[in-house]
Design an enzyme around this catalytic site. Structure first.
Site, PDB file in Angstrom:
ATOM      1  N   GLY A  53       0.889  -1.254   0.195  1.00 21.38           N
ATOM      2  CA  GLY A  53       0.110   0.000  -0.090  1.00 21.38           C
ATOM      3  C   GLY A  53       0.904   1.139  -0.086  1.00 21.38           C
ATOM      4  N   GLY A  55       1.085   5.862   1.345  1.00 19.24           N
ATOM      5  CA  GLY A  55       0.701   6.916   2.372  1.00 19.24           C
ATOM      6  C   GLY A  55       1.105   8.031   1.395  1.00 19.24           C
ATOM      7  CG  ASP A 167      -4.193  10.625   7.851  1.00 20.04           C
ATOM      8  OD1 ASP A 167      -5.087  10.820   7.491  1.00 20.04           O
ATOM      9  OD2 ASP A 167      -3.117   9.926   7.031  1.00 20.04           O
TER      10      ASP A 167
END
Length: 625
Positions: A53, A55, A167
């Site tokens: 993934g 960010g 976040d």
């Protein structure tokens, strides 16, 4: 709406040479501090694998380091500018400070001086919570994820100085695949100096989850209450499995409706009132109204912080779901209470854990199990032992059992399963050597030892609940006697389906019958018999809790046991001769077979019917007899 990155700082001009040297020296010291010490990792120790993934600033890869599977965060850009480099150093510095089971563990960091690239190495987990939201998970499970995340956040906010995450969202919660949840991604996190007021100059995070004071800097000082607001939006998404504020596609409209006009997400009517109240205060526009993650004297209602409420609601919901799950199976109130008191939150337990507590509940001494293998079993006993018996001996340190398990594994020997019509071997035990308590014990074992999912040595709520339905509550002291009195009858065949009963009665004389537990109707007993025309028919005997057995719904006459019912209906129902072959008969009289039988229900299809016929030709457990 995408993540909001910190705005790049304007480059300053007119700096003196001395000032530049000081800054360079300070930066070098900071780099050395980040990449030296116990967390230092050399570049040649890192091996990147598949991408997991990404960010704001970096991608996350699955990789290897020092023989361990790890997660490795790498910058998105090949060359880092000063701001990006400082952001990575900042994240490393923060993660070095954080040590909590509900936050992702930093294992080390590496600096590639040639490419000016940083690698952050952390523990590898199974995935993020966002991936689980589309799956079917109970509300109690989802509440537990939130509770664990709140534990991690309470730790961050309680540090000195406190750390704000900034976040929070489902993709920044990782799970290990076994229910454990950890807060991750501290790239936008901020240390708040203690005793100082921190004014947010630039929004950080993902707009959908941002508190009003974050998205509109200057309205309030930035505190941990901003994380509380974000947590509420994230928690709503986790509990509902839906994306929040799906109707918005532009930031100004979203900010007007949600932040200025107070629009909030809908709360389901069936949620607990305390949980709904928690949401209302967590996403209040005024940070002072929002509760802390945990009370440290700052909350007027010390029982209404985020952790306290989530813990209570989670436990209540777990209890509700557990009652619903096992209540469908255990319908006897006393039996339900026994199971909850002894085995909560499990729906199945090992036989060895179940049996001492069950006998204690009946206030009856446990007899010696004549089928148990001794400390020094013979070669024949080991060869015929079940997997559960061998594993039990192996766990106790028995070398012979360990060798037998290894032999079976190496030779590919299939361990006996429940659907082989054989539960455990009685061996050469003579029924005359068994006392009444041992016979009762073996009858109980015969009915419960294999779970409804064919797991050997496992007692589950389905089989336990049905047992209580068939024989009543154990509280009267006659429970085991009722079981043995039925199982000693050679017409009783236990867990036999209707199709199997037809095979057993095939070509039998008229009036031949057997008694079995009904496969299709919960807690009921069935009589399968050959009628006067030679046709096999099935009669379900109604079993009403706390009343007994009866033939017709409209006739309130009951019989205490199925045996009494049979004796009083032999003439009326044309029950003349027994269909012998009960798997329990050998406990009460001499028969050729020496195996404790257990017949698992077959589905009503042709393959299973043929299997049943073949099994009958071979005898119990596949042995000719």
């Amino acid at each position: 709406m995408a993540d909001v990155k910190p705005a790049p700082k304007k480059k300053s001009s007119g700096k003196s040479g001395k000032s530049s040297k000081d800054k360079k020296k300070k930066r070098e010291e900071r780099v050395k501090k980040a990449f030296e010490g116990p967390t230092k990792i050399d570049l040649n120790e890192i091996q990147l694998g598949e991408k997991l993934g990404g960010g704001v600033f970096g991608y996350v890869y699955k990789g290897f380091c020092r023989g361990n599977e790890v997660a490795i965060k790498v910058p998105t850009k090949r060359k880092l500018n000063k701001q990006q480099f400082d952001a990575f150093l900042h994240e490393i510095d923060l993660m070095k400070r954080i040590h909590h089971p509900q936050t992702v563990m930093l294992m080390g960091a590496c600096f590639d001086e040639i490419d000016n690239k940083i690698y952050i190495v952390t523990e590898l987990l199974a995935g993020d919570i966002a991936q689980l939201l589309v799956e079917d998970h109970k509300l109690s499970e989802r509440l537990d994820w939130c509770y664990q995340a709140a534990q991690g956040m309470a730790w961050l906010h309680g540090m000195h100085p406190p750390i704000l995450h900034q976040d929070l969202k489902p993709s920044n919660l990782l799970h290990d695949g076994a229910g454990k949840v950890k807060v991750c991604d501290f790239g936008l996190s901020q240390v708040i100096p203690e005793g100082e007021e921190f004014v947010n100059e630039q929004p950080r995070g993902t707009p959908l989850y941002m508190a009003p004071e974050v998205l509109a800097p200057g309205t309030y000082p930035l505190t941990g209450k901003a994380d509380v607001y974000s947590f509420a939006i994230m928690m709503w998404e986790i509990l509902t499995g839906e994306e929040p504020f799906q109707e918005y596609s532009d930031l100004p409209t979203f900010q007007r409706d949600v932040h200025w006009e107070g629009k909030r997400l809908p709360l389901p009517d069936n949620w607990p009132e305390e949980l709904k109240r928690l949401f209302h205060v967590m996403w209040d526009a005024d940070p002072d109204v929002r509760p802390p993650f945990t009370s440290l004297g700052e909350c007027e209602d010390k029982e209404f912080d985020v952790l306290s409420v989530l813990k209570r609601v989670k436990e209540q919901q777990t209890d509700i779901e557990y009652n619903e799950a096992i209540g469908k199976n255990i319908r006897d109130p006393e039996g339900l209470g026994f199971w909850k008191e002894n085995f909560f939150p499990e729906e199945s337990v090992d036989w060895d854990d179940f049996i001492p507590r069950f006998y204690a509940w009946m206030k009856t001494p446990i007899p010696n199990d004549p089928t148990a293998l001794g400390d020094n079993p013979t070669a024949s006993e080991l060869a015929n032992a079940s997997l559960q018996q061998l594993q039990k001996l192996d766990k106790a340190g028995n070398v012979q059992a360990e060798e037998e398990l290894r032999r079976r594994s190496e030779q590919g020997v299939q361990t006996r399963k429940a659907d082989d019509s054989q539960m455990y071997s009685v061996g050469s035990i003579d029924q005359a050597e068994l006392d009444d308590s041992q016979k009762e014990y073996l009858c109980l074992k015969g009915l419960l030892y294999v779970s409804s999912k064919n797991e050997e040595g496992i007692v589950d709520t389905d089989k336990f609940g049905k047992l209580l339905a068939y024989f009543g509550s154990p509280g009267d002291g006659k429970f085991l006697r009722r079981i043995s009195e039925l199982l000693r009858e050679d017409y009783f065949h236990g867990y036999v389906s209707g199709k199997q009963a037809e095979v057993l009665l095939c070509n039998k004389p008229r009036g031949t019958f057997l008694v079995r537990f009904s496969a299709g109707r919960w807690g009921q007993v069935a009589i399968s018999c050959v009628d006067q025309k030679g046709v096999v028919k099935h009669l379900v005997v109604q079993n009403d809790a706390n009343k007994g057995f009866r033939l017709h719904r409209n006739k309130p006459q009951y019989w205490a046991t199925i045996k009494e019912f049979i004796e009083d209906h032999r003439v009326k129902l044309y029950l003349e001769s027994h269909c012998e072959g009960s798997p329990f008969a050998h406990l009460f009289k001499k028969v050729e077979t020496v195996l404790m039988g257990y017949q698992v229900d077959f589905d009503d299809d042709e393959d299973d019917l043929e299997a049943a016929k073949a099994n009958l030709k071979m005898g119990m457990g596949g042995h000719r007899g």
